[in-house]
Design a protein around this motif. Structure first.
Motif, PDB file in Angstrom:
ATOM      1  N   THR A  10       0.868  -1.173   0.000  1.00  0.00           N
ATOM      2  CA  THR A  10       0.000   0.000   0.000  1.00  0.00           C
ATOM      3  C   THR A  10       0.907   1.227   0.000  1.00  0.00           C
ATOM      4  O   THR A  10       2.103   1.127   0.306  1.00  0.00           O
ATOM      5  N   PRO A  11       0.378   2.398  -0.334  1.00  0.00           N
ATOM      6  CA  PRO A  11       1.218   3.612  -0.292  1.00  0.00           C
ATOM      7  C   PRO A  11       1.899   3.820   1.058  1.00  0.00           C
ATOM      8  O   PRO A  11       2.979   4.406   1.139  1.00  0.00           O
ATOM      9  N   LYS A  16       9.789   2.343   3.349  1.00  0.00           N
ATOM     10  CA  LYS A  16      10.900   1.400   3.493  1.00  0.00           C
ATOM     11  C   LYS A  16      11.522   1.028   2.144  1.00  0.00           C
ATOM     12  O   LYS A  16      12.618   0.477   2.089  1.00  0.00           O
ATOM     13  N   PHE A  17      10.834   1.366   1.028  1.00  0.00           N
ATOM     14  CA  PHE A  17      11.338   1.064  -0.310  1.00  0.00           C
ATOM     15  C   PHE A  17      11.864   2.309  -1.025  1.00  0.00           C
ATOM     16  O   PHE A  17      12.240   2.244  -2.185  1.00  0.00           O
ATOM     17  N   ALA A  18      11.890   3.450  -0.329  1.00  0.00           N
ATOM     18  CA  ALA A  18      12.169   4.738  -0.977  1.00  0.00           C
ATOM     19  C   ALA A  18      13.538   4.784  -1.661  1.00  0.00           C
ATOM     20  O   ALA A  18      13.729   5.530  -2.624  1.00  0.00           O
ATOM     21  N   HIS A  19      14.501   3.981  -1.197  1.00  0.00           N
ATOM     22  CA  HIS A  19      15.837   3.997  -1.809  1.00  0.00           C
ATOM     23  C   HIS A  19      15.864   3.259  -3.145  1.00  0.00           C
ATOM     24  O   HIS A  19      16.878   3.264  -3.835  1.00  0.00           O
ATOM     25  N   ILE A  36       4.276  -3.853  -5.848  1.00  0.00           N
ATOM     26  CA  ILE A  36       4.726  -5.157  -5.378  1.00  0.00           C
ATOM     27  C   ILE A  36       6.133  -5.001  -4.838  1.00  0.00           C
ATOM     28  O   ILE A  36       7.000  -4.420  -5.502  1.00  0.00           O
ATOM     29  N   GLY A  37       6.385  -5.490  -3.632  1.00  0.00           N
ATOM     30  CA  GLY A  37       7.686  -5.338  -3.010  1.00  0.00           C
ATOM     31  C   GLY A  37       8.337  -6.665  -2.695  1.00  0.00           C
ATOM     32  O   GLY A  37       7.661  -7.673  -2.477  1.00  0.00           O
ATOM     33  N   CYS A  38       9.660  -6.652  -2.691  1.00  0.00           N
ATOM     34  CA  CYS A  38      10.440  -7.839  -2.333  1.00  0.00           C
ATOM     35  C   CYS A  38      11.269  -7.517  -1.094  1.00  0.00           C
ATOM     36  O   CYS A  38      12.042  -6.553  -1.095  1.00  0.00           O
ATOM     37  N   ILE A  39      11.107  -8.327  -0.052  1.00  0.00           N
ATOM     38  CA  ILE A  39      11.851  -8.146   1.193  1.00  0.00           C
ATOM     39  C   ILE A  39      12.778  -9.343   1.398  1.00  0.00           C
ATOM     40  O   ILE A  39      12.362 -10.493   1.255  1.00  0.00           O
ATOM     41  N   GLY A  48      13.637  -5.005  -3.560  1.00  0.00           N
ATOM     42  CA  GLY A  48      13.159  -4.679  -4.894  1.00  0.00           C
ATOM     43  C   GLY A  48      11.737  -4.173  -4.875  1.00  0.00           C
ATOM     44  O   GLY A  48      10.998  -4.377  -3.904  1.00  0.00           O
ATOM     45  N   ILE A  49      11.352  -3.499  -5.950  1.00  0.00           N
ATOM     46  CA  ILE A  49       9.984  -2.997  -6.055  1.00  0.00           C
ATOM     47  C   ILE A  49       9.549  -2.980  -7.516  1.00  0.00           C
ATOM     48  O   ILE A  49      10.360  -2.762  -8.428  1.00  0.00           O
TER      49      ILE A  49
END
Length: 287
Positions: A10-11, A16-19, A36-39, A48-49
């Protein structure tokens, strides 16, 4: 051992993905964008995003990036699989598309592995130079009198123009992006006749460059393009340093010729198009 977790975001999760993405890209994403995010869980790190949006029956991938530290570990492929599976399950989408340049190292190979058809968009190139290197171009005086900057274009006319573009098939434009006045710099310019936009030159600020996002000319005058460039560049030079990178893409061989003849280009790259089609006939493209 590194363990991956892929999830829809979600927005509120984006901090945490801003970099992993330029902040400016958020201006082009609609509120219901697919995120979609990868942790990597050991240790916990955003790796990744993937950002995309739905355009009619097509999913357009706006951004796909994996941190260098975690590349070649399956992050991008796993995020792509989540997107493709969700799109296929919806039963309402025909394709997934992405536009990229030859500078996107490994993208072509990655897309082919994931069963995308990759094609060169003939005649299309991306160019990069510096703001201070763009010379003053000769301008038709009649057109000069019709020039307006973005803040002077009425919102009603900009909305009408946006609707017109959405209904047209513009040569060289493979996909449609969210098209909002607020996403572009006030130094963007337009040629107007009787209150109607006849040509437009839209620029936006990226993290490390100024990018030309849209060029449209319906005046039947080749002089419209240099008139727009002059107007916008002269204004930009008042607000940005001359060594600021200035990037733009062409959509025709004539524009290529004009750019290479009139503007000192530091580098250029070919533009490619990746497409994944849902349906039984897709495999025939690779035979």
């Amino acid at each position: 051992m590194e363990i991956m977790e892929i999830s829809l975001l979600t927005p509120l999760d984006l901090d945490k993905f801003a970099h992993l993405y330029p902040e400016s890209i958020l201006g082009e994403l609609p509120a219901d964008a697919i995120l979609i995010g990868c942790i990597i869980t050991e240790p916990i790190d955003a790796a990744g995003i993937l950002m995309a949006h739905v355009d009619d029956t097509d999913i357009v991938i706006d951004w796909l990036y994996v941190d260098e530290m975690y590349r070649r570990k399956g992050c991008a492929s796993t995020m792509m699989k989540v997107l493709l599976d969700a799109a296929a399950e919806s039963g309402e989408l025909d394709s997934v598309t992405i536009i990229f340049s030859e500078e996107d190292e490994g993208m072509s190979e990655f897309l082919r592995i994931n069963e995308f058809m990759v094609t060169y968009r003939g005649g299309d190139k991306g160019f990069s130079t510096r703001l201070g290197k763009i010379p003053v171009l000769p301008v038709n005086e009649k057109l000069k009198g019709q020039l307006n900057f973005l803040d002077d274009v009425p919102e009603t006319e900009f909305s009408r123009f946006r609707s017109l573009l959405n209904e047209m098939v513009i040569p060289g434009v493979a996909i449609k992006l969210p098209f909002e006045k607020r996403n572009y710099l006030p130094e963007s310019s337009a040629i107007m006749e009787n209150g109607i936009i006849r040509a437009i030159f839209l620029v936006r600020k990226m993290d490390e460059s100024i990018e030309v996002s849209w060029v449209y000319n319906n005046t039947n005058q080749a002089a419209a393009f240099p008139a727009l460039i002059n107007a916008s560049v002269n204004q930009l030079k008042k607000s940005y340093p001359e060594d600021n990178a200035f990037c733009f893409a062409s959509v025709s061989s004539k524009m290529d010729e004009f750019i290479e003849r009139c503007i000192p280009v530091e580098s250029s790259s070919e533009i490619y198009f990746g497409s994944y089609m849902f349906g039984d006939d897709f495999g025939a493209e690779f035979e």
